[in-house]
Design a protein around this motif. Structure first.
Motif, PDB file in Angstrom:
ATOM      1  N   PRO A  47      27.631 -34.022 -38.173  1.00 42.22           N
ATOM      2  CA  PRO A  47      27.160 -32.854 -38.869  1.00 42.22           C
ATOM      3  C   PRO A  47      26.521 -31.852 -37.754  1.00 42.22           C
ATOM      4  O   PRO A  47      25.755 -32.458 -36.890  1.00 42.22           O
ATOM      5  CB  PRO A  47      26.145 -33.162 -39.775  1.00 42.22           C
ATOM      6  CG  PRO A  47      25.763 -34.483 -39.714  1.00 42.22           C
ATOM      7  CD  PRO A  47      26.666 -35.442 -38.940  1.00 42.22           C
ATOM      8  N   ASP A  48      26.439 -30.751 -38.094  1.00 44.91           N
ATOM      9  CA  ASP A  48      26.007 -29.733 -37.089  1.00 44.91           C
ATOM     10  C   ASP A  48      24.421 -29.472 -37.297  1.00 44.91           C
ATOM     11  O   ASP A  48      24.104 -28.222 -37.895  1.00 44.91           O
ATOM     12  CB  ASP A  48      26.706 -28.483 -37.014  1.00 44.91           C
ATOM     13  CG  ASP A  48      26.408 -27.515 -36.096  1.00 44.91           C
ATOM     14  OD1 ASP A  48      25.481 -27.695 -34.927  1.00 44.91           O
ATOM     15  OD2 ASP A  48      26.542 -26.174 -36.137  1.00 44.91           O
ATOM     16  N   TRP A  49      23.734 -30.464 -37.344  1.00 49.45           N
ATOM     17  CA  TRP A  49      22.461 -30.196 -37.906  1.00 49.45           C
ATOM     18  C   TRP A  49      21.471 -29.937 -36.499  1.00 49.45           C
ATOM     19  O   TRP A  49      21.079 -30.657 -35.753  1.00 49.45           O
ATOM     20  CB  TRP A  49      21.775 -31.418 -38.323  1.00 49.45           C
ATOM     21  CG  TRP A  49      22.218 -31.818 -39.614  1.00 49.45           C
ATOM     22  CD1 TRP A  49      22.761 -31.031 -40.630  1.00 49.45           C
ATOM     23  CD2 TRP A  49      22.095 -33.147 -40.206  1.00 49.45           C
ATOM     24  NE1 TRP A  49      23.481 -31.679 -41.508  1.00 49.45           N
ATOM     25  CE2 TRP A  49      22.887 -33.057 -41.551  1.00 49.45           C
ATOM     26  CE3 TRP A  49      21.526 -34.451 -39.885  1.00 49.45           C
ATOM     27  CZ2 TRP A  49      22.898 -34.112 -42.504  1.00 49.45           C
ATOM     28  CZ3 TRP A  49      21.834 -35.314 -41.038  1.00 49.45           C
ATOM     29  CH2 TRP A  49      22.407 -35.224 -42.110  1.00 49.45           C
ATOM     30  N   ARG A  50      21.315 -28.654 -36.541  1.00 54.00           N
ATOM     31  CA  ARG A  50      20.319 -28.158 -35.276  1.00 54.00           C
ATOM     32  C   ARG A  50      18.848 -28.634 -35.266  1.00 54.00           C
ATOM     33  O   ARG A  50      18.293 -28.678 -34.177  1.00 54.00           O
ATOM     34  CB  ARG A  50      20.626 -26.587 -34.969  1.00 54.00           C
ATOM     35  CG  ARG A  50      21.825 -26.329 -34.326  1.00 54.00           C
ATOM     36  CD  ARG A  50      22.035 -24.626 -34.512  1.00 54.00           C
ATOM     37  NE  ARG A  50      22.247 -24.458 -35.835  1.00 54.00           N
ATOM     38  CZ  ARG A  50      22.388 -23.292 -36.350  1.00 54.00           C
ATOM     39  NH1 ARG A  50      22.213 -22.152 -35.577  1.00 54.00           N
ATOM     40  NH2 ARG A  50      22.590 -23.090 -37.627  1.00 54.00           N
ATOM     41  N   ARG A  51      18.465 -28.946 -36.321  1.00 49.49           N
ATOM     42  CA  ARG A  51      16.962 -29.233 -36.519  1.00 49.49           C
ATOM     43  C   ARG A  51      16.527 -30.808 -36.599  1.00 49.49           C
ATOM     44  O   ARG A  51      15.508 -31.141 -37.006  1.00 49.49           O
ATOM     45  CB  ARG A  51      16.408 -28.210 -37.492  1.00 49.49           C
ATOM     46  CG  ARG A  51      16.396 -26.559 -37.104  1.00 49.49           C
ATOM     47  CD  ARG A  51      15.626 -25.763 -38.133  1.00 49.49           C
ATOM     48  NE  ARG A  51      15.765 -24.493 -37.918  1.00 49.49           N
ATOM     49  CZ  ARG A  51      16.603 -23.561 -37.773  1.00 49.49           C
ATOM     50  NH1 ARG A  51      17.619 -24.026 -38.416  1.00 49.49           N
ATOM     51  NH2 ARG A  51      16.222 -22.588 -37.354  1.00 49.49           N
ATOM     52  N   THR A  52      17.858 -31.431 -36.667  1.00 45.44           N
ATOM     53  CA  THR A  52      17.637 -32.918 -36.712  1.00 45.44           C
ATOM     54  C   THR A  52      18.065 -33.619 -35.639  1.00 45.44           C
ATOM     55  O   THR A  52      19.390 -33.444 -35.183  1.00 45.44           O
ATOM     56  CB  THR A  52      18.268 -33.611 -38.306  1.00 45.44           C
ATOM     57  OG1 THR A  52      17.683 -32.864 -39.342  1.00 45.44           O
ATOM     58  CG2 THR A  52      18.238 -34.863 -38.324  1.00 45.44           C
ATOM     59  N   ASN A  53      17.393 -34.515 -34.726  1.00 40.97           N
ATOM     60  CA  ASN A  53      17.768 -34.955 -33.785  1.00 40.97           C
ATOM     61  C   ASN A  53      18.338 -36.498 -33.884  1.00 40.97           C
ATOM     62  O   ASN A  53      17.789 -37.279 -34.320  1.00 40.97           O
ATOM     63  CB  ASN A  53      16.580 -35.059 -32.878  1.00 40.97           C
ATOM     64  CG  ASN A  53      17.041 -35.741 -31.427  1.00 40.97           C
ATOM     65  OD1 ASN A  53      18.051 -35.994 -31.199  1.00 40.97           O
ATOM     66  ND2 ASN A  53      16.065 -35.959 -30.594  1.00 40.97           N
ATOM     67  N   LEU A  54      19.600 -36.403 -33.895  1.00 39.14           N
ATOM     68  CA  LEU A  54      20.473 -37.540 -34.175  1.00 39.14           C
ATOM     69  C   LEU A  54      20.814 -38.331 -32.761  1.00 39.14           C
ATOM     70  O   LEU A  54      21.639 -39.166 -32.713  1.00 39.14           O
ATOM     71  CB  LEU A  54      21.646 -37.473 -35.090  1.00 39.14           C
ATOM     72  CG  LEU A  54      21.008 -37.091 -36.664  1.00 39.14           C
ATOM     73  CD1 LEU A  54      22.291 -37.117 -37.248  1.00 39.14           C
ATOM     74  CD2 LEU A  54      20.326 -38.243 -37.141  1.00 39.14           C
ATOM     75  N   LYS A  55      20.301 -37.851 -31.715  1.00 38.79           N
ATOM     76  CA  LYS A  55      20.751 -38.357 -30.494  1.00 38.79           C
ATOM     77  C   LYS A  55      20.289 -39.680 -30.263  1.00 38.79           C
ATOM     78  O   LYS A  55      19.286 -40.177 -30.913  1.00 38.79           O
ATOM     79  CB  LYS A  55      19.978 -37.628 -29.144  1.00 38.79           C
ATOM     80  CG  LYS A  55      20.977 -37.738 -28.014  1.00 38.79           C
ATOM     81  CD  LYS A  55      19.899 -36.990 -27.023  1.00 38.79           C
ATOM     82  CE  LYS A  55      19.707 -35.407 -26.945  1.00 38.79           C
ATOM     83  NZ  LYS A  55      18.932 -34.950 -25.925  1.00 38.79           N
ATOM     84  N   GLY A  56      21.386 -40.775 -29.884  1.00 42.71           N
ATOM     85  CA  GLY A  56      21.200 -41.845 -29.689  1.00 42.71           C
ATOM     86  C   GLY A  56      21.150 -42.850 -31.015  1.00 42.71           C
ATOM     87  O   GLY A  56      21.066 -44.088 -31.477  1.00 42.71           O
ATOM     88  N   PHE A  57      21.276 -42.004 -32.291  1.00 41.74           N
ATOM     89  CA  PHE A  57      21.579 -42.583 -33.567  1.00 41.74           C
ATOM     90  C   PHE A  57      22.956 -43.152 -33.681  1.00 41.74           C
ATOM     91  O   PHE A  57      23.814 -42.110 -33.718  1.00 41.74           O
ATOM     92  CB  PHE A  57      20.988 -41.576 -34.701  1.00 41.74           C
ATOM     93  CG  PHE A  57      21.318 -42.216 -36.062  1.00 41.74           C
ATOM     94  CD1 PHE A  57      20.616 -43.160 -36.597  1.00 41.74           C
ATOM     95  CD2 PHE A  57      22.348 -41.582 -36.676  1.00 41.74           C
ATOM     96  CE1 PHE A  57      20.916 -43.522 -37.798  1.00 41.74           C
ATOM     97  CE2 PHE A  57      22.454 -42.060 -38.277  1.00 41.74           C
ATOM     98  CZ  PHE A  57      21.810 -43.124 -38.838  1.00 41.74           C
ATOM     99  N   ASN A  58      23.322 -44.338 -33.810  1.00 44.61           N
ATOM    100  CA  ASN A  58      24.839 -45.181 -34.223  1.00 44.61           C
ATOM    101  C   ASN A  58      24.612 -45.805 -35.537  1.00 44.61           C
ATOM    102  O   ASN A  58      24.209 -46.649 -35.641  1.00 44.61           O
ATOM    103  CB  ASN A  58      25.220 -45.519 -32.963  1.00 44.61           C
ATOM    104  CG  ASN A  58      26.809 -45.803 -33.126  1.00 44.61           C
ATOM    105  OD1 ASN A  58      27.093 -45.820 -34.345  1.00 44.61           O
ATOM    106  ND2 ASN A  58      27.262 -46.364 -31.883  1.00 44.61           N
ATOM    107  N   ILE A  59      25.409 -45.221 -36.440  1.00 44.27           N
ATOM    108  CA  ILE A  59      25.262 -46.051 -37.927  1.00 44.27           C
ATOM    109  C   ILE A  59      26.022 -47.347 -37.566  1.00 44.27           C
ATOM    110  O   ILE A  59      25.661 -48.233 -38.238  1.00 44.27           O
ATOM    111  CB  ILE A  59      26.164 -45.229 -38.830  1.00 44.27           C
ATOM    112  CG1 ILE A  59      25.868 -45.489 -40.111  1.00 44.27           C
ATOM    113  CG2 ILE A  59      27.643 -45.179 -38.753  1.00 44.27           C
ATOM    114  CD1 ILE A  59      24.573 -44.777 -40.562  1.00 44.27           C
TER     115      ILE A  59
END
Lengths: 396, 263
Positions: free
Chosen positions: A44-56
């Motif tokens: 998702p294009d979540w500009r205000r949530t940092n999912l960098k490094g997050f891998n399900i």
């Protein structure tokens, strides 16, 4: 380019979940549909949530430890969701997925594919429950993904108070909570729901909560968020019935590198509905908090009375907060106010307290604890309130 | 001269680079009531805030001595511990902080000693409850007042009464009342003045500096000395009769005498 999610979660875990549960066909097909949506989605294009490094793919499916404290009362049914799927199929089918919508984003889809624990609460008509229902979902182990769901349905002229805490053990690696709360308040009734998130600062929380409030019904809603590494939770209050109302308060307190987002949406669908939103945000260190609010008054919402307040306090130069108090009005006979403030601690308040003898650091602490205390004092359970106070005291 | 007098010497103060006080010399005597009167903009509140240590007020010259210390070297909280108290003209609201909890924190801050565990000097809860109850009774305040948030949603009269309650709790030795009469009707004014007089009666050595625009407060808090502040300087000093003269003639006649015209 957003990464494709296709390879990021083990399909075998999903199939194993389906195989382990003897669920009705409607649910199995919903799960498969949700899985399909997840598998084919992009990040998702979540500009205000940092999912960098997050891998399900880093996580293994597990169940949250569930605890319920409630003495029981005539007309109140509290069941594990898995049982309610069998015994209250019609209600569950109607309410499950109302907040967590497969089409919203891939993690909502995954949430619906994996939902694997949680509780169902039903209150029969004309039953007023005094005792507080205490629910706790606890994440015991790092490296796990849990997907508990809370469903509450009250029939007309009934009322109940529920507090839900999402907590975790104090581990150093991360975990994932796919959260969901789906509530329906029957005509003329009242639901008080407090959601308190005290996860350790390595956990990711993704999910949605929704309260549908029917004719002349009321809700008191509290969202307190002090934990997790990253939170992205959408919240929705639907004032569906004529004359319905919601009083909605919340707190986000981030420090360290926490990235906390709530997206409250207040929909004034019925005639003569009333809604108040009052959220507070505190950010310190390098934390980033987001209040992405929206009040919608469609053409059906004549006679609406709506008010949205959001106040943010910044305790460090490197902390950030975004406040987006949106307002969309398509009805002409409405009262809608909104206001948001953000800033550092007020110099006049500091001086006032110092002039009475409080040293600078204590004056600052007193002001911050007062700012958040207005919301924390609303937590109806003493033990949970104390846990939140302890976490906050460590942050200040 | 007693070290318990507060002595202000040649005090110059600027706000945002603009000089407001231009060499104030004033001694507040132990146990006496001093009134500072002056028209709007003369620097009355600047003097009050400066004595209490507000960071916006920059002292460019001069000194303030009290109990053997240069007050201007002290942080606002240390001035409070030394015995200085400012009753604010505009008391500040602090949401989420109850009157009772705040006053306990303030009392404990006063009792704290360097290098000593604050728990050992803190006022025991039972004793604190007794003290605050007796003070509130003295000022005829309803018990629920203590449970309200500091000045949050208070009326003008309630705010000023809370200032007097704080003064009664902290037992200062110098109290500066900054326009305590502003925004009060006559009944509220009487209650507040009576509160000040009660505190003073209990502690006769209390020195008071009453800052006011009007004479009416001085009907209820009787000054020993009156000082007239104008254009950042003390331009006249006298006894209580001077307040009456000012009430009758206004400030213009002094302005004329001092500055030559009544512009």
């Amino acid at each position: 380019m957003p990464a494709n999610l296709q390879s990021t979660f083990d399909v075998a875990q999903f199939e194993a979940l389906l195989a382990s549960r003897n669920e009705p066909e409607w649910l199995t097909s919903r799960r498969r549909e949700a899985w399909q949506a997840f598998e084919t989605a992009e990040q998702p294009d979540w500009r205000r949530t940092n999912l960098k490094g997050f891998n399900i793919a880093d996580y293994t499916l597990a169940e949250a430890e569930v605890s319920v404290e409630f003495a029981g009362a005539e007309g109140v049914t509290i069941l594990p969701l898995a049982e309610a799927i069998q015994s209250h199929a019609e209600l569950v089918q109607r309410v499950l997925g109302s907040a967590v919508q497969t089409s919203r984003d891939p993690y909502s889809a995954l949430n619906n594919a994996l939902v694997n624990g949680g509780l169902f609460i039903h209150v029969a008509k004309d039953v007023a429950v005094e005792e507080l229902v205490r629910i706790r979902y606890h994440v015991a182990k790092a490296g796990t993904i849990v997907a508990p769901r809370t469903l509450i349905v009250t029939e007309r002229h009934s009322s109940i108070n529920v507090i839900e805490e999402i907590s975790s053990a104090d581990f150093d690696a991360s975990a994932v909570v796919l959260t969901g709360v789906e509530i329906e308040v029957g005509d003329g009734g009242q639901v008080n729901f407090s959601s308190v998130q005290t996860l350790n600062n390595n956990v990711y929380v993704l999910g949605s909560q929704q309260i549908r409030i029917n004719r002349d019904a009321q809700a008191e809603w509290l969202n307190v968020v002090v934990g997790s590494a990253v939170q992205h939770v959408t919240l929705e209050a639907n004032l569906s019935g004529n004359g319905s109302s919601v009083n909605w308060n919340g707190l986000l307190y981030g420090n360290g590198k926490q990235n906390l987002l709530v997206a409250p949406k207040l929909n004034h669908i019925g005639l003569n509905t009333e809604g108040q939103i009052n959220f507070k945000t505190v950010v310190d260190d390098e934390a980033y908090a987001v209040f992405d609010g929206m009040v919608k008054i469609p053409a059906t919402g004549q006679g609406t009375n709506s008010d949205l307040r959001e106040n943010a306090l910044h305790l460090s130069k490197t902390s950030r907060s975004d406040s987006i108090p949106g307002l969309e009005i398509d009805a002409n006979e409405v009262k809608a106010g909104h206001g948001s403030t953000s800033g550092q601690i007020d110099e006049e308040q500091l001086f006032y307290l110092q002039s009475r003898g409080l040293p600078f650091a204590e004056a600052k602490r007193t002001i911050v604890l007062g700012f958040v205390g207005e919301i924390i004092d609303m937590i109806p359970d003493e033990a949970v309130r104390e846990r939140v106070e302890t976490i906050v005291a460590e942050k200040v | 001269m007693s070290a318990n007098n507060l002595v202000i010497r040649n005090l110059h103060v600027a706000v945002d680079g603009k000089e407001i006080l231009k060499g104030i010399n004033l001694t507040i005597e132990e146990g006496k009531i001093h009134a500072i009167m002056g028209p709007n903009g003369s620097g009355k509140s600047t003097l009050a805030y400066t004595l209490a240590g507000h960071p916006r007020y920059e002292v460019t010259e001069g000194e303030v001595w009290y109990k053997g210390q240069d007050v201007l070297d002290l942080e606002p909280n240390d001035r409070s511990k030394l015995g200085l108290f400012l009753a604010f003209q505009y008391p500040v609201a602090v949401a989420g902080v109850t009157v009772a909890n705040f006053l306990r924190a303030a009392l404990n801050a006063h009792r704290a000693q360097e290098g000593v565990d604050p728990k050992s000097t803190a006022i025991p809860m039972a004793e604190y409850r007794k003290v605050i109850k007796s003070r509130m009774d003295m000022l005829e305040m309803a018990p629920d007042f203590a449970r309200r948030y500091l000045n949050e949603g208070f009326s003008g009269g309630e705010k000023k009464r809370l200032e007097i309650l704080q003064m009664a709790m902290l037992q200062p030795s110098i109290s500066i009342m900054d326009e305590t009469d502003s925004g009060l009707d006559i009944d509220a004014l009487k209650i507040v003045a009576e509160g000040v007089n009660k505190v003073k009666a209990e502690k006769p050595e209390l020195g008071v500096l009453v800052i006011t625009h009007y004479q009416r407060l001085l009907n209820y808090i009787k000054p020993d000395y009156v000082h007239v502040l104008m254009n950042g300087q003390i331009v006249r000093e006298g006894g209580p009769e001077m307040a009456l003269e000012l009430e009758e003639k206004g400030y213009d006649f002094i302005r004329e005498e001092v500055f030559g015209n009544a512009s």
